[in-house]
Scaffold this motif. Structure first.
Motif, PDB file in Angstrom:
ATOM      1  N   CYS A 107     -43.526   6.358  -8.200  1.00  0.00           N
ATOM      2  CA  CYS A 107     -44.171   7.462  -8.899  1.00  0.00           C
ATOM      3  C   CYS A 107     -43.605   8.782  -8.402  1.00  0.00           C
ATOM      4  CB  CYS A 107     -45.677   7.406  -8.665  1.00  0.00           C
ATOM      5  SG  CYS A 107     -46.592   8.780  -9.389  1.00  0.00           S
ATOM      6  N   ASP A 108     -43.260   9.679  -9.333  1.00  0.00           N
ATOM      7  CA  ASP A 108     -42.780  11.008  -8.973  1.00  0.00           C
ATOM      8  C   ASP A 108     -43.081  11.954 -10.124  1.00  0.00           C
ATOM      9  OD1 ASP A 108     -40.847  13.281  -8.184  1.00  0.00           O
ATOM     10  OD2 ASP A 108     -40.544  11.843  -6.565  1.00  0.00           O
ATOM     11  N   ASN A 109     -43.055  13.263  -9.827  1.00  0.00           N
ATOM     12  CA  ASN A 109     -43.356  14.252 -10.866  1.00  0.00           C
ATOM     13  C   ASN A 109     -42.127  15.020 -11.332  1.00  0.00           C
ATOM     14  OD1 ASN A 109     -42.858  15.974  -8.711  1.00  0.00           O
ATOM     15  ND2 ASN A 109     -44.610  17.303  -9.123  1.00  0.00           N
ATOM     16  N   ASP A 110     -40.933  14.714 -10.764  1.00  0.00           N
ATOM     17  CA  ASP A 110     -39.730  15.430 -11.165  1.00  0.00           C
ATOM     18  C   ASP A 110     -39.024  14.646 -12.270  1.00  0.00           C
ATOM     19  OD1 ASP A 110     -37.507  16.961 -11.450  1.00  0.00           O
ATOM     20  OD2 ASP A 110     -36.692  16.600  -9.457  1.00  0.00           O
ATOM     21  N   PRO A 111     -38.809  15.266 -13.451  1.00  0.00           N
ATOM     22  CA  PRO A 111     -38.172  14.543 -14.548  1.00  0.00           C
ATOM     23  C   PRO A 111     -36.806  13.965 -14.203  1.00  0.00           C
ATOM     24  CG  PRO A 111     -39.129  16.586 -15.343  1.00  0.00           C
ATOM     25  CD  PRO A 111     -39.230  16.618 -13.844  1.00  0.00           C
ATOM     26  N   ILE A 112     -36.096  14.553 -13.245  1.00  0.00           N
ATOM     27  CA  ILE A 112     -34.780  14.018 -12.919  1.00  0.00           C
ATOM     28  C   ILE A 112     -34.896  12.632 -12.285  1.00  0.00           C
ATOM     29  CG2 ILE A 112     -34.434  14.899 -10.568  1.00  0.00           C
ATOM     30  CD1 ILE A 112     -31.586  15.714 -11.476  1.00  0.00           C
ATOM     31  N   VAL A 113     -36.026  12.353 -11.625  1.00  0.00           N
ATOM     32  CA  VAL A 113     -36.240  11.010 -11.093  1.00  0.00           C
ATOM     33  C   VAL A 113     -36.419  10.028 -12.243  1.00  0.00           C
ATOM     34  CG1 VAL A 113     -37.644   9.574  -9.568  1.00  0.00           C
ATOM     35  CG2 VAL A 113     -37.262  11.978  -9.011  1.00  0.00           C
ATOM     36  N   LEU A 114     -37.134  10.459 -13.291  1.00  0.00           N
ATOM     37  CA  LEU A 114     -37.281   9.630 -14.488  1.00  0.00           C
ATOM     38  C   LEU A 114     -35.915   9.289 -15.075  1.00  0.00           C
ATOM     39  CD1 LEU A 114     -38.941   8.308 -16.757  1.00  0.00           C
ATOM     40  CD2 LEU A 114     -39.086  10.548 -17.853  1.00  0.00           C
ATOM     41  N   ALA A 115     -34.991  10.243 -15.014  1.00  0.00           N
ATOM     42  CA  ALA A 115     -33.658   9.999 -15.555  1.00  0.00           C
ATOM     43  C   ALA A 115     -32.939   8.883 -14.808  1.00  0.00           C
ATOM     44  CB  ALA A 115     -32.827  11.282 -15.500  1.00  0.00           C
ATOM     45  N   HIS A 116     -33.385   8.597 -13.596  1.00  0.00           N
ATOM     46  CA  HIS A 116     -32.777   7.531 -12.787  1.00  0.00           C
ATOM     47  C   HIS A 116     -33.661   6.297 -12.721  1.00  0.00           C
ATOM     48  CE1 HIS A 116     -29.346   9.794 -11.142  1.00  0.00           C
ATOM     49  NE2 HIS A 116     -30.144  10.840 -11.255  1.00  0.00           N
ATOM     50  N   ALA A 117     -34.679   6.244 -13.572  1.00  0.00           N
ATOM     51  CA  ALA A 117     -35.617   5.130 -13.500  1.00  0.00           C
ATOM     52  C   ALA A 117     -34.926   3.786 -13.699  1.00  0.00           C
ATOM     53  CB  ALA A 117     -36.728   5.304 -14.532  1.00  0.00           C
ATOM     54  N   ALA A 118     -33.889   3.739 -14.512  1.00  0.00           N
ATOM     55  CA  ALA A 118     -33.198   2.469 -14.747  1.00  0.00           C
ATOM     56  C   ALA A 118     -32.646   1.902 -13.440  1.00  0.00           C
ATOM     57  CB  ALA A 118     -32.074   2.656 -15.763  1.00  0.00           C
ATOM     58  N   ALA A 119     -32.130   2.789 -12.581  1.00  0.00           N
ATOM     59  CA  ALA A 119     -31.621   2.330 -11.286  1.00  0.00           C
ATOM     60  C   ALA A 119     -32.755   1.824 -10.406  1.00  0.00           C
ATOM     61  CB  ALA A 119     -30.879   3.464 -10.584  1.00  0.00           C
ATOM     62  N   LEU A 120     -33.900   2.510 -10.468  1.00  0.00           N
ATOM     63  CA  LEU A 120     -35.046   2.097  -9.671  1.00  0.00           C
ATOM     64  C   LEU A 120     -35.584   0.741 -10.111  1.00  0.00           C
ATOM     65  CD1 LEU A 120     -37.057   5.435  -9.431  1.00  0.00           C
ATOM     66  CD2 LEU A 120     -36.128   4.164  -7.500  1.00  0.00           C
ATOM     67  N   LEU A 121     -35.420   0.421 -11.392  1.00  0.00           N
ATOM     68  CA  LEU A 121     -36.079  -0.755 -11.948  1.00  0.00           C
ATOM     69  C   LEU A 121     -35.271  -2.033 -11.818  1.00  0.00           C
ATOM     70  CD1 LEU A 121     -37.664   0.836 -15.142  1.00  0.00           C
ATOM     71  CD2 LEU A 121     -38.617   0.572 -12.860  1.00  0.00           C
ATOM     72  N   ARG A 122     -34.091  -1.967 -11.210  1.00  0.00           N
ATOM     73  CA  ARG A 122     -33.306  -3.180 -11.028  1.00  0.00           C
ATOM     74  C   ARG A 122     -33.785  -3.902  -9.772  1.00  0.00           C
ATOM     75  NH1 ARG A 122     -28.784   0.051 -12.862  1.00  0.00           N
ATOM     76  NH2 ARG A 122     -28.164   0.464 -10.710  1.00  0.00           N
ATOM     77  N   GLY A 123     -34.706  -4.835  -9.973  1.00  0.00           N
ATOM     78  CA  GLY A 123     -35.279  -5.559  -8.851  1.00  0.00           C
ATOM     79  C   GLY A 123     -35.122  -7.054  -9.011  1.00  0.00           C
ATOM     80  N   ALA A 124     -35.707  -7.811  -8.093  1.00  0.00           N
ATOM     81  CA  ALA A 124     -35.639  -9.266  -8.135  1.00  0.00           C
ATOM     82  C   ALA A 124     -36.412  -9.794  -9.332  1.00  0.00           C
ATOM     83  CB  ALA A 124     -36.205  -9.848  -6.838  1.00  0.00           C
ATOM     84  N   ASP A 125     -35.879 -10.845  -9.955  1.00  0.00           N
ATOM     85  CA  ASP A 125     -36.525 -11.428 -11.129  1.00  0.00           C
ATOM     86  C   ASP A 125     -37.913 -11.973 -10.803  1.00  0.00           C
ATOM     87  OD1 ASP A 125     -34.299 -10.837 -12.658  1.00  0.00           O
ATOM     88  OD2 ASP A 125     -33.393 -12.828 -12.405  1.00  0.00           O
TER      89      ASP A 125
END
Length: 272
Positions: A107-125
């Motif tokens: 969770c973050d409030n800076d839109p630039i972090v949202l722009a990198h959400a795809a990188a954050l979401l690459r996790g274990a199946d």
């Protein structure tokens, strides 16, 4: 203003007229997802204390070690508020490297972090990883979003690393933490690091004034004020410590961490 494309194929608006803590943190860590205004303020902070980048890396290393400790002690759910711009390894990579079924909400409030959400979401199946666009000052929104991924009947580790010193007493920093913890069950944990003026009062006062002039709140708290975030919790040994002294055996030392004072505190507490 600037617009960037997010990993969810929509544009978000970023205010580049004033510095933002997440982007300044990225600059301290040597990242490229920041703007001239962030670098300019970062340079001013370095002029006051050239060890600021070391402090940023020490906070990051603290997050790695606490995540390892929590995962090895059975925690399988993590809520990381104030995520910041991704730098590897991320929290979910540490947690899911130990427990592939771990579930992580960023969770973050800076839109630039949202722009990198795809990188954050690459996790274990086997696990789950999700990102929320929300501010710590709106705990109800955080809880509502996190409930979609996390089971609040089971322990959750709430991580607030290098975040609360940007939340003033007027905004109710201690009350906001209490509100988030109130939603978590027994056996949950609170993880916090926080900058302080206890060791460097003159430099800290100058930094607070410079950031305030740029529209950024810096609420440096004493050891006693920091410990209040853990009222009612059981502190994990060694209790309140300078961050790099919290279970150093769980990670590699940060270069330069012992070359002077690290003006901050870190701790982990368990909800009884």
């Amino acid at each position: 203003m600037e617009f960037v494309m997010t990993g969810r194929n929509r544009f978000v608006e970023i205010d580049t007229s004033k510095p933002h803590p997440a982007r300044m943190y990225d600059w301290y860590l040597g990242g490229k997802d920041n703007y001239p205004v962030d670098e300019a303020m970062g340079q001013q902070m370095l002029a006051l204390d050239p060890r600021v980048p070391v402090m940023a890396r020490v906070n990051r290393a603290f997050m790695h070690r606490t995540t390892r400790w929590l995962a090895k002690n059975g925690v399988r759910q993590f809520l990381d508020v104030g995520t910041g711009i991704p730098t590897e390894p991320n929290l979910h990579q540490i947690a899911q490297g130990i427990a592939p079924d771990a579930r992580v909400v960023y969770c973050d409030n800076d839109p630039i972090v949202l722009a990198h959400a795809a990188a954050l979401l690459r996790g274990a199946d086997e696990g789950a990883t999700e990102y929320l666009q929300a501010d710590v000052r709106n705990p109800d929104a955080i809880v509502e979003g996190a409930r979609k991924i996390l089971d609040f009947s089971r322990p959750v580790a709430l991580s607030l690393v290098a975040l609360l010193h940007f939340v003033s007493d007027e905004d109710g920093a201690h009350e906001l933490v209490g509100r988030l913890l109130s939603e978590l069950p027994s056996g949950s944990y609170l993880v916090v690091t926080h900058a302080t003026a206890d060791f460097t009062p003159e430099e800290s006062k100058a930094a607070t004034e410079k950031l305030k002039a740029a529209g950024v709140t810096l609420a440096l708290r004493s050891r006693e004020e920091f410990a209040r975030f853990f009222d009612g919790l059981e502190l994990v040994e060694p209790g309140v410590e300078v961050p790099h002294q919290w279970h150093p055996e769980l990670g590699e030392p940060v270069p330069g961490q012992d070359d002077g004072v690290v003006p901050g505190y870190g701790a982990v507490g368990r909800k009884p």
